[in-house]
Design a protein around this motif. Structure first.
Motif, PDB file in Angstrom:
ATOM      1  N   TYR A 176      64.457 122.054  25.933  1.00 30.83           N
ATOM      2  CA  TYR A 176      65.843 122.164  25.461  1.00 30.83           C
ATOM      3  C   TYR A 176      65.918 123.130  24.277  1.00 30.83           C
ATOM      4  O   TYR A 176      66.798 123.991  24.214  1.00 30.83           O
ATOM      5  N   GLY A 177      64.986 122.997  23.336  1.00 36.02           N
ATOM      6  CA  GLY A 177      64.960 123.884  22.179  1.00 36.02           C
ATOM      7  C   GLY A 177      64.748 125.330  22.579  1.00 36.02           C
ATOM      8  O   GLY A 177      65.356 126.246  22.017  1.00 36.02           O
ATOM      9  N   ILE A 178      63.892 125.546  23.577  1.00 37.80           N
ATOM     10  CA  ILE A 178      63.663 126.907  24.068  1.00 37.80           C
ATOM     11  C   ILE A 178      64.947 127.465  24.691  1.00 37.80           C
ATOM     12  O   ILE A 178      65.333 128.607  24.423  1.00 37.80           O
ATOM     13  N   LEU A 179      65.603 126.653  25.501  1.00 43.69           N
ATOM     14  CA  LEU A 179      66.852 127.093  26.133  1.00 43.69           C
ATOM     15  C   LEU A 179      67.948 127.388  25.111  1.00 43.69           C
ATOM     16  O   LEU A 179      68.750 128.296  25.305  1.00 43.69           O
ATOM     17  N   LYS A 180      67.980 126.615  24.033  1.00 36.69           N
ATOM     18  CA  LYS A 180      68.992 126.798  22.983  1.00 36.69           C
ATOM     19  C   LYS A 180      68.540 127.779  21.904  1.00 36.69           C
ATOM     20  O   LYS A 180      69.295 128.057  20.987  1.00 36.69           O
ATOM     21  N   ASP A 222      66.397 127.227  19.546  1.00 41.91           N
ATOM     22  CA  ASP A 222      66.457 126.448  18.307  1.00 41.91           C
ATOM     23  C   ASP A 222      65.031 126.173  17.842  1.00 41.91           C
ATOM     24  O   ASP A 222      64.365 125.265  18.341  1.00 41.91           O
ATOM     25  N   TYR A 223      64.565 126.980  16.893  1.00 41.36           N
ATOM     26  CA  TYR A 223      63.167 126.911  16.465  1.00 41.36           C
ATOM     27  C   TYR A 223      62.756 125.582  15.842  1.00 41.36           C
ATOM     28  O   TYR A 223      61.643 125.121  16.110  1.00 41.36           O
ATOM     29  N   PRO A 224      63.583 124.924  15.022  1.00 35.13           N
ATOM     30  CA  PRO A 224      63.158 123.608  14.519  1.00 35.13           C
ATOM     31  C   PRO A 224      62.905 122.600  15.645  1.00 35.13           C
ATOM     32  O   PRO A 224      61.945 121.834  15.595  1.00 35.13           O
ATOM     33  N   ILE A 225      63.737 122.616  16.677  1.00 32.17           N
ATOM     34  CA  ILE A 225      63.540 121.700  17.805  1.00 32.17           C
ATOM     35  C   ILE A 225      62.272 122.085  18.570  1.00 32.17           C
ATOM     36  O   ILE A 225      61.471 121.226  18.930  1.00 32.17           O
ATOM     37  N   ILE A 226      62.081 123.361  18.795  1.00 29.85           N
ATOM     38  CA  ILE A 226      60.886 123.827  19.512  1.00 29.85           C
ATOM     39  C   ILE A 226      59.623 123.453  18.733  1.00 29.85           C
ATOM     40  O   ILE A 226      58.671 122.888  19.290  1.00 29.85           O
ATOM     41  N   PHE A 227      59.619 123.765  17.458  1.00 28.90           N
ATOM     42  CA  PHE A 227      58.431 123.560  16.628  1.00 28.90           C
ATOM     43  C   PHE A 227      58.072 122.079  16.499  1.00 28.90           C
ATOM     44  O   PHE A 227      56.943 121.674  16.778  1.00 28.90           O
ATOM     45  N   THR A 228      59.031 121.252  16.080  1.00 22.63           N
ATOM     46  CA  THR A 228      58.716 119.844  15.832  1.00 22.63           C
ATOM     47  C   THR A 228      58.376 119.107  17.122  1.00 22.63           C
ATOM     48  O   THR A 228      57.424 118.324  17.162  1.00 22.63           O
ATOM     49  N   ASN A 229      59.113 119.360  18.188  1.00 21.95           N
ATOM     50  CA  ASN A 229      58.828 118.658  19.435  1.00 21.95           C
ATOM     51  C   ASN A 229      57.594 119.209  20.140  1.00 21.95           C
ATOM     52  O   ASN A 229      56.898 118.477  20.833  1.00 21.95           O
ATOM     53  N   GLY A 230      57.313 120.492  19.953  1.00 25.88           N
ATOM     54  CA  GLY A 230      56.081 121.053  20.500  1.00 25.88           C
ATOM     55  C   GLY A 230      54.855 120.426  19.861  1.00 25.88           C
ATOM     56  O   GLY A 230      53.896 120.062  20.544  1.00 25.88           O
ATOM     57  N   ILE A 231      54.893 120.274  18.533  1.00 29.07           N
ATOM     58  CA  ILE A 231      53.781 119.618  17.831  1.00 29.07           C
ATOM     59  C   ILE A 231      53.708 118.148  18.221  1.00 29.07           C
ATOM     60  O   ILE A 231      52.621 117.608  18.449  1.00 29.07           O
TER      61      ILE A 231
END
Length: 93
Positions: free
Chosen positions: A62-66, A68-77
């Motif tokens: 979802y973060g990638i689609l949007k 949105d780096y904070p979503i990508i970073f925190t959820n990726g970790i």
């Protein structure tokens, strides 16, 4: 809403999102460390970590689609840490 008020609102929204992401990401870290040190995973639910992986993996996409780096970073970790925990559960079972 004035530009200044809008700016403050956006900054506050970003800050709260980052704080939430950081704390939900690091929440599993003590459990991962304990499981690796003790090699004891009897009381850890396999299905809970499967569900968490699906959830944080979906949030990452979802973060990638949007974009949105904070979503990508925190959820990726979080995906990585929960994956380690799931792997630990499987290995030390």
């Amino acid at each position: 809403m004035s530009r200044w008020t809008h700016y403050i609102w956006v900054e506050m929204e970003q800050t709260i999102g980052i704080i939430a992401g950081v704390f939900t990401t690091i929440a599993v870290l003590p459990q991962v460390i304990k499981a690796i040190k003790t090699k004891s995973v009897n009381d850890i639910s396999l299905w809970m970590f499967v569900c968490l992986l699906i959830g944080v993996g979906s949030w990452t996409i979802y973060g990638i689609l949007k974009d949105d780096y904070p979503i990508i970073f925190t959820n990726g970790i979080s995906f990585l840490l929960n994956g380690i925990m799931l792997g630990t559960k499987i290995i030390y079972k």
